[in-house]
Design a protein around this motif. Structure first.
Motif, short mmCIF file in Angstrom:
data_model
loop_
_atom_site.label_atom_id
_atom_site.label_comp_id
_atom_site.label_asym_id
_atom_site.label_seq_id
_atom_site.Cartn_x
_atom_site.Cartn_y
_atom_site.Cartn_z
N ALA A 50 0.64 -1.59 -0.43
CA ALA A 50 -0.03 -0.56 0.18
C ALA A 50 0.82 1.67 -0.18
O ALA A 50 0.79 2.73 -1.07
CB ALA A 50 -1.04 0.29 1.01
N THR A 53 2.08 2.05 -3.58
CA THR A 53 1.70 2.12 -4.44
C THR A 53 0.81 3.38 -4.16
O THR A 53 -0.26 4.06 -4.92
CB THR A 53 0.75 0.92 -4.78
OG1 THR A 53 0.07 0.72 -3.66
CG2 THR A 53 1.26 0.36 -5.86
N GLY A 55 -1.81 3.56 -2.26
CA GLY A 55 -2.46 2.90 -1.90
C GLY A 55 -3.57 2.94 0.02
O GLY A 55 -2.92 3.48 0.65
N LEU A 185 -7.21 -0.52 -1.59
CA LEU A 185 -6.89 -1.04 -2.19
C LEU A 185 -6.91 -2.62 -1.90
O LEU A 185 -6.86 -3.49 -2.57
CB LEU A 185 -4.94 -0.74 -2.18
CG LEU A 185 -3.83 -1.45 -3.30
CD1 LEU A 185 -4.25 -0.38 -4.13
CD2 LEU A 185 -2.47 -1.35 -2.72
N ARG A 274 -11.57 -1.34 -11.18
CA ARG A 274 -10.71 -0.70 -10.10
C ARG A 274 -9.39 -1.78 -9.67
O ARG A 274 -8.56 -1.42 -9.48
CB ARG A 274 -10.99 0.10 -9.02
CG ARG A 274 -10.42 1.09 -8.70
CD ARG A 274 -11.03 1.47 -7.05
NE ARG A 274 -11.72 3.07 -7.39
CZ ARG A 274 -12.89 3.11 -7.54
NH1 ARG A 274 -13.80 2.49 -7.36
NH2 ARG A 274 -12.99 4.54 -8.46
N THR A 278 -5.86 -2.06 -9.63
CA THR A 278 -5.27 -2.67 -8.20
C THR A 278 -4.33 -3.91 -8.78
O THR A 278 -3.86 -3.48 -8.09
CB THR A 278 -6.23 -3.80 -7.07
OG1 THR A 278 -6.84 -1.88 -7.01
CG2 THR A 278 -5.38 -3.70 -6.26
N GLN A 281 -1.23 -2.32 -10.12
CA GLN A 281 -0.21 -1.80 -9.54
C GLN A 281 0.63 -2.72 -8.48
O GLN A 281 1.66 -2.92 -7.80
CB GLN A 281 -0.96 -1.10 -8.65
CG GLN A 281 -1.80 0.71 -9.64
CD GLN A 281 -2.75 1.38 -8.33
OE1 GLN A 281 -2.75 0.65 -7.75
NE2 GLN A 281 -2.93 2.53 -8.81
N VAL A 282 -0.42 -4.03 -7.88
CA VAL A 282 -0.26 -4.29 -6.37
C VAL A 282 1.48 -5.44 -7.71
O VAL A 282 1.69 -5.56 -6.73
CB VAL A 282 -1.28 -5.32 -6.53
CG1 VAL A 282 -0.33 -6.42 -5.37
CG2 VAL A 282 -2.11 -4.52 -5.12
N VAL A 307 -6.60 -8.67 -2.71
CA VAL A 307 -7.52 -7.25 -3.63
C VAL A 307 -9.08 -7.28 -3.84
O VAL A 307 -9.42 -7.10 -4.25
CB VAL A 307 -6.51 -7.88 -4.86
CG1 VAL A 307 -7.05 -7.11 -6.36
CG2 VAL A 307 -5.49 -7.09 -4.91
#
Length: 339
Positions: A50, A53, A55, A185, A274, A278, A281-282, A307
């Motif tokens: 988190a 990123t 989040g 996130l 979304r 996510t 990004q993760v 997620v």
């Protein structure tokens, strides 16, 4: 404080040296975390991801499992500001974002920023606050700003919200709407410590470890955190991995051919785009943690429950048949071909 280096530009190729430096920063944060928090390896990974990123994380557990300690330790590890907000039904939006206060001496109003204006904000028992207060947090989480008296106030960078909710007590709570859940996130569910871990907790309390400074050399600067976030954005994501992510997310939406008739009938609502963002990004953050400049399918799979567990809505039939969201997520991944 270590020497600042410019964040890697998205236009240039990410070098192994960039990832190596980022990996070293992550390890120092992990050292700080482990010095105060016993066990909870999944929580550590989720919080670090988190942070990398930008989040937010929703934490669910019974009381007493080190959620506040973990959040405060993460803030200390990166020299960031930390605030804790205890959510109650009478909590008002102004109590969080701030308000204008009349000064009799000057005859004018002054703006007092609320506790949300910090690098790390712990919202304890977020589902105890009213819908109006939750909407104020929604703006802060999504827009990275607050509005007080018609004036916009930017939130500090990095800005990470760690919200907790107790799954046991439901009296006097306001269920989080799907729109707000989707803006987290990850959702991490904490479990009880093992026998050995609980003994270690008692030993650390006797040694007053929690009142001591973090290990020397384990802290990082906010500039290094921003550098870390720049590295994550530069990690290579192959088109085949992107297609894999989209296929996974689309398989959660009813009617789901991937799940078949047996599990597909349990779905009320699937994950939105979304979730795809996510996963992207993760996966990039996990590639950096592993010391790679590129994403592999295992990076997408590693935090799949965190997620998706708050983005898939199951119907009453699933509850009565004792089918969990995690079972559905595992079925989605098992049915989707890996590139």
């Amino acid at each position: 404080m270590s020497q600042q280096a410019p964040a890697p530009a998205a236009a240039r190729r990410l070098e192994p040296s960039d990832v190596a430096r980022a990996q070293a920063i992550v390890e120092r944060i992990g050292t700080s975390f482990r010095s105060r928090v016993v066990g909870q390896g999944n929580l550590q990974l989720s919080l670090v991801v988190a942070l990398m990123t930008g989040g937010h994380v929703l934490l669910e557990s019974v009381p007493g499992l080190a959620k506040t300690t973990a959040a405060a330790t993460l803030a200390d590890a990166v020299h960031g500001s930390f605030t804790r907000i205890q959510c109650t039904p009478d909590l008002l939006p102004a109590d969080i974002v701030g308000t204008q206060v009349y000064e009799p001496a000057t005859g004018a109003f002054s703006t007092q920023l609320g506790p949300v204006h910090a690098n790390f904000v712990l919202l304890d028992e977020i589902n105890r606050s009213s819908a109006k207060t939750q909407s104020a947090m929604l703006e802060a989480m999504q827009e990275r700003q607050t509005s007080i008296g018609g004036v916009i106030h930017e939130l500090p960078k990095p800005f990470v919200v760690l919200a907790t909710q107790n799954p046991i007590e439901q009296e006097g709570t306001y269920e989080l709407p799907e729109a707000q859940l989707d803006r987290f996130l990850l959702k991490e569910i904490l479990t009880y410590p093992s026998h050995a871990e609980e003994i270690e907790i008692l030993d650390r309390i006797e040694r007053e470890v929690f009142d001591q400074e973090l290990p020397a050399g384990s802290q990082v600067s906010l500039d290094e955190v921003r550098y870390l976030q720049g590295v994550v954005k530069g990690v290579y994501l192959d088109p085949a991995i992107k297609s894999y992510i989209v296929a996974l997310v689309q398989a959660t939406r009813p009617p789901s051919r991937a799940l078949g008739e047996r599990l597909g009938r349990y779905l009320t609502c699937g994950a939105s785009p979304r979730a795809s963002i996510t996963f992207q990004q993760v996966a990039r953050a996990l590639a950096v943690v592993a010391g790679r400049t590129y994403v592999i399918p295992e990076d997408v799979q590693r935090l799949r429950h965190q997620v998706l567990r708050h983005r898939i809505i199951l119907n009453f039939e699933a509850v009565s048949d004792r089918v969990s969201t995690e079972q559905v997520v595992d079925a989605v991944f098992a049915a989707t071909p890996t590139p």
